[in-house]
Design an enzyme around this catalytic site. Structure first.
Site, PDB file in Angstrom:
ATOM      1  N   ASP A 201       5.634   3.879   2.099  1.00  0.00           N
ATOM      2  CA  ASP A 201       4.911   2.828   2.745  1.00  0.00           C
ATOM      3  C   ASP A 201       5.991   2.090   3.433  1.00  0.00           C
ATOM      4  OD1 ASP A 201       2.955   0.607   2.621  1.00  0.00           O
ATOM      5  OD2 ASP A 201       4.163  -1.456   2.688  1.00  0.00           O
TER       6      ASP A 201
ATOM      7  N   SER B 211      -3.440  11.344   2.250  1.00  0.00           N
ATOM      8  CA  SER B 211      -2.384  11.567   1.121  1.00  0.00           C
ATOM      9  C   SER B 211      -3.725  11.654   0.210  1.00  0.00           C
ATOM     10  CB  SER B 211      -2.288  10.544   0.722  1.00  0.00           C
ATOM     11  OG  SER B 211      -1.207  10.085   0.933  1.00  0.00           O
TER      12      SER B 211
ATOM     13  N   ASN C 190       6.380   4.407  10.890  1.00  0.00           N
ATOM     14  CA  ASN C 190       5.383   6.386  10.703  1.00  0.00           C
ATOM     15  C   ASN C 190       4.159   5.631  11.738  1.00  0.00           C
ATOM     16  OD1 ASN C 190       3.569   6.629   8.376  1.00  0.00           O
ATOM     17  ND2 ASN C 190       4.808   8.188   9.429  1.00  0.00           N
TER      18      ASN C 190
ATOM     19  N   GLN D 167      -5.993  -2.149  -1.610  1.00  0.00           N
ATOM     20  CA  GLN D 167      -5.924  -0.351  -0.903  1.00  0.00           C
ATOM     21  C   GLN D 167      -6.268  -0.487  -1.988  1.00  0.00           C
ATOM     22  OE1 GLN D 167      -2.364   0.573  -0.395  1.00  0.00           O
ATOM     23  NE2 GLN D 167      -4.088   2.544  -0.526  1.00  0.00           N
TER      24      GLN D 167
ATOM     25  N   LYS E 144      -0.262  -0.161  -5.963  1.00  0.00           N
ATOM     26  CA  LYS E 144       0.708  -0.392  -5.106  1.00  0.00           C
ATOM     27  C   LYS E 144       2.071  -0.458  -5.892  1.00  0.00           C
ATOM     28  CE  LYS E 144       1.414  -0.953  -0.621  1.00  0.00           C
ATOM     29  NZ  LYS E 144       1.149   0.493   0.431  1.00  0.00           N
TER      30      LYS E 144
ATOM     31  N   LYS F 292      -3.854   4.556  -6.299  1.00  0.00           N
ATOM     32  CA  LYS F 292      -3.828   5.405  -5.250  1.00  0.00           C
ATOM     33  C   LYS F 292      -3.064   4.122  -4.340  1.00  0.00           C
ATOM     34  CE  LYS F 292      -2.705   8.982  -2.686  1.00  0.00           C
ATOM     35  NZ  LYS F 292      -0.809   8.482  -2.577  1.00  0.00           N
TER      36      LYS F 292
HETATM   37  P1  NDP Z   1       8.129   1.936   8.486  1.00  0.00           P
HETATM   38  O1  NDP Z   1       8.999   1.479   7.420  1.00  0.00           O
HETATM   39  O2  NDP Z   1       7.448   3.335   8.928  1.00  0.00           O
HETATM   40  O3  NDP Z   1       8.145   1.044  10.306  1.00  0.00           O
HETATM   41  C1  NDP Z   1       8.803  -0.094   9.666  1.00  0.00           C
HETATM   42  C2  NDP Z   1       8.080  -0.894  11.212  1.00  0.00           C
HETATM   43  O4  NDP Z   1       7.653  -2.487  11.208  1.00  0.00           O
HETATM   44  C3  NDP Z   1       9.393  -0.714  11.804  1.00  0.00           C
HETATM   45  O5  NDP Z   1       9.332  -0.817  13.373  1.00  0.00           O
HETATM   46  C4  NDP Z   1      10.210  -2.228  11.344  1.00  0.00           C
HETATM   47  O6  NDP Z   1      11.060  -2.020  11.675  1.00  0.00           O
HETATM   48  C5  NDP Z   1       9.250  -2.979  11.166  1.00  0.00           C
HETATM   49  N1  NDP Z   1       9.110  -4.430  10.337  1.00  0.00           N
HETATM   50  C6  NDP Z   1       9.209  -4.265   8.817  1.00  0.00           C
HETATM   51  N2  NDP Z   1       9.119  -5.019   9.148  1.00  0.00           N
HETATM   52  C7  NDP Z   1       9.391  -6.276   9.869  1.00  0.00           C
HETATM   53  C8  NDP Z   1       9.203  -7.874   9.836  1.00  0.00           C
HETATM   54  N3  NDP Z   1       9.862  -8.252   8.594  1.00  0.00           N
HETATM   55  N4  NDP Z   1       8.956  -8.222  11.182  1.00  0.00           N
HETATM   56  C9  NDP Z   1       8.795  -7.165  12.255  1.00  0.00           C
HETATM   57  N5  NDP Z   1       8.667  -5.979  12.002  1.00  0.00           N
HETATM   58  C10 NDP Z   1       8.930  -5.197  11.045  1.00  0.00           C
HETATM   59  O7  NDP Z   1       7.273   1.473   7.715  1.00  0.00           O
HETATM   60  P2  NDP Z   1       5.721   1.734   8.150  1.00  0.00           P
HETATM   61  O8  NDP Z   1       5.373   2.526   9.099  1.00  0.00           O
HETATM   62  O9  NDP Z   1       4.898   3.111   7.462  1.00  0.00           O
HETATM   63  O10 NDP Z   1       4.494   1.220   7.680  1.00  0.00           O
HETATM   64  C11 NDP Z   1       4.100  -0.844   8.422  1.00  0.00           C
HETATM   65  C12 NDP Z   1       2.420  -1.366   8.509  1.00  0.00           C
HETATM   66  O11 NDP Z   1       1.637  -0.034   8.250  1.00  0.00           O
HETATM   67  C13 NDP Z   1       3.131  -1.719   6.747  1.00  0.00           C
HETATM   68  O12 NDP Z   1       2.434  -2.815   7.149  1.00  0.00           O
HETATM   69  C14 NDP Z   1       2.483  -1.025   5.668  1.00  0.00           C
HETATM   70  O13 NDP Z   1       1.924  -1.670   4.765  1.00  0.00           O
HETATM   71  C15 NDP Z   1       0.975  -0.146   6.701  1.00  0.00           C
HETATM   72  N6  NDP Z   1       0.535   0.932   6.350  1.00  0.00           N
HETATM   73  C16 NDP Z   1       1.613   2.175   6.354  1.00  0.00           C
HETATM   74  C17 NDP Z   1       0.886   3.675   6.124  1.00  0.00           C
HETATM   75  C18 NDP Z   1       1.389   4.738   5.940  1.00  0.00           C
HETATM   76  O14 NDP Z   1       0.682   5.825   6.250  1.00  0.00           O
HETATM   77  N7  NDP Z   1       2.730   5.073   6.517  1.00  0.00           N
HETATM   78  C19 NDP Z   1      -0.501   3.311   5.756  1.00  0.00           C
HETATM   79  C20 NDP Z   1      -1.460   2.359   5.775  1.00  0.00           C
HETATM   80  C21 NDP Z   1      -0.751   1.259   6.061  1.00  0.00           C
HETATM   81  P3  NDP Z   1      13.099  -2.168  11.680  1.00  0.00           P
HETATM   82  O15 NDP Z   1      12.675  -0.328  11.513  1.00  0.00           O
HETATM   83  O16 NDP Z   1      13.655  -3.716  12.022  1.00  0.00           O
HETATM   84  O17 NDP Z   1      13.219  -2.839   9.755  1.00  0.00           O
END
Ligand code: NDP
Length: 447
Positions: free
Chosen positions: A168, A379, A242, A113, A128, A92
């Site tokens: 993600d 999830s 997110n 994970q 993943k 998962k």
């Molecule tokens: P999203 O794609 O919804 O958002 C990612 C955010 O981070 C955006 O604001 C993006 O900006 C920014 N970002 C991405 N890459 C970079 C970078 N290289 N430098 C600076 N900012 C960056 O992803 P999530 O919110 O889902 O995920 C964010 C983090 O949380 C990740 O590490 C993910 O693995 C982790 N996570 C997510 C979960 C989930 O349920 N969604 C669960 C557990 C962990 P821009 O719009 O400019 O790309």
């Protein structure tokens, strides 16, 4: 051989066998370094070579993803799924679409994970997946064609009782929809093979909010233990995806004031408090840059580049964008400005030297595998609802999430204390996550 020597030799082999995969090395080192006392007390783990096995994925899939863009041109991306451990349940873990994706990133995320899923208390192994495809700037049609091609290969390797991917970075409701549609078409079965689905077709209430809400619930529990709360606190949240958006929503509900958010180009500072409706409209609906916020709210200032966000004075920082976004300079700025709590919404957003600095300076530091486990927890609840062919109310799913996050805090706190590292939640989370997986591996023989 002493526990320390065992750990060193396992880590050396990881470096040798996985050249160039620096994020994976970093994630493995952090976990292994936490386990010395556990191995001292449990020589059976050394005897059964649990560490050597746990750092080696059960299966690694890497495949070609060809698709045709809106100009009729053939494009080729690379797809991955790392099925890391099925010791305590079906694999998962999410799928990431971002140009920076390569095998080392997917392995690091899959490895994390395994322990995170264990901490939730639910029956979920670790995996993943992802691709170096960049959804940014692509039309809906192009994203659909890509997702269909990606799933055409992936569907041979996943299933509701085998491996259940989710979203993600770069994979939200739109992408999950396209992938679910293609899975159903090829396999001719309507099953809970993905989570993060739409509410009309098997999704769970609270899944969208889960990671951000869960992050704030666990911090709230930590604050409660110290006789404190979010009320009146100044908070900085990096990212505007997110995780970040729903963390901000919950902080505001609990009386905190969020003054800064970012995207991969830069950050906004709004001393009057971030207006979340504007951020949601810009990022979730219009898919625009965070910079646009300043055109709507004159109280806010935009700064190019992400790293400066840690110079914003705050009581609590929630790095929620991406790996290694908070480095030693950022940690020093937070400490200097009196920040008391850092909790990771993203996976491994804090570099190891930054985490060391925070802990040395008595900042309470909650690592991602505990703090952002709320997403995968809901999830897991979505899988349970799919098995029952039943949908829970928002209140029920939210209450379950809160309960899981409170328990994670209690477990990592207790594990840290039991193994002589009171207050070190990195050690607590790694040990609490590891022991359950290791004991299950012992029970299941050499597989
Ligand atoms: P999203 O794609 O919804 O958002 C990612 C955010 O981070 C955006 O604001 C993006 O900006 C920014 N970002 C991405 N890459 C970079 C970078 N290289 N430098 C600076 N900012 C960056 O992803 P999530 O919110 O889902 O995920 C964010 C983090 O949380 C990740 O590490 C993910 O693995 C982790 N996570 C997510 C979960 C989930 O349920 N969604 C669960 C557990 C962990 P821009 O719009 O400019 O790309």
């Amino acid at each position: 051989m002493s526990s320390k020597k065992v750990i060193e030799s396992v880590y050396e082999l990881v470096l040798k066998r996985n050249p160039g995969e620096s994020e994976f090395h970093q994630a493995v080192k952090e976990v292994l370094d936490s386990l010395v006392t556990v191995l001292d007390e449990n020589p059976q783990y050394i005897e059964a070579r649990i560490l050597d096995r746990i750092v080696e994925p059960e299966r690694v899939l890497m495949f070609r993803v060809p698709w045709v863009d809106d100009n009729g041109k053939v494009q080729v991306n690379r797809g991955f799924r790392v099925q890391f451990s099925s010791a305590i349940g079906p694999y998962k873990g999410g799928i990431r679409f971002h140009p920076s994706v390569y095998l080392g990133i997917i392995k690091f995320l899959g490895f994390e994970q395994v322990f995170k899923n264990s901490l939730t208390g639910l029956m979920m192994g670790g995996g993943k997946g992802g691709s170096d495809f960049d959804p940014k700037g692509k039309s809906d049609n192009e994203v659909m064609h890509f997702c269909q091609s990606f799933m055409t290969e992936l569907c041979k390797h996943i299933g509701a009782d085998t491996d259940v991917p989710a979203g993600d970075i770069g994979v939200g409701g739109r992408e999950i929809g396209f992938m679910f549609g293609q899975y159903k078409r090829i396999r001719n079965e309507f099953v809970g093979v993905l989570t993060g689905k739409g509410l009309n077709w098997g999704g769970s209430l609270v899944r969208t909010e889960a990671t951000g809400y869960g992050l704030v619930y666990i911090v709230d529990e930590l604050l409660k233990e110290k006789g404190d709360s979010f009320d009146g606190k100044t908070v900085v949240v990096s990212g505007s995806g997110n995780v970040a958006i729903y963390a901000v929503e919950k902080v505001q509900q609990l009386g905190g004031k969020v003054v800064a958010m970012s995207d991969s180009n830069g950050f906004i500072y709004d001393p009057q408090g971030i207006k979340l409706d504007t951020v949601k409209q810009l990022k979730e609906v219009e898919r625009k840059r965070i910079k646009e916020y300043t055109a709507i709210h004159k109280s806010a200032k935009y700064t190019e580049g992400c790293a400066g966000i840690w110079n914003v004075k705050c009581d609590i920082a929630l790095p929620s964008a991406t790996q290694n976004e908070l480095d030693a300079a950022g940690a020093k700025a937070l400490i200097k400005n009196g920040c008391k709590v850092v909790a990771e919404g993203a996976n491994m957003p804090t570099t190891p030297d930054a985490a060391d600095l925070l802990i040395e300076n008595k900042v309470a530091f909650l690592p991602g595998k505990a703090a952002n486990a709320g997403g995968v927890a809901v999830s897991g609840l979505e899988m349970a609802q799919n098995s029952q062919r039943y949908a829970w109310t928002f209140e029920r799913a939210d209450a379950e999430l809160k309960n899981i996050m409170v328990n994670i805090y209690k477990n990592i706190n207790a594990a840290a204390e039991k193994y002589g590292a009171k207050g070190n939640y990195i050690v607590g989370a790694n040990i609490a996550g590891f022991v359950k997986v290791a004991d299950s591996m012992l029970a299941q023989g050499v597989v």
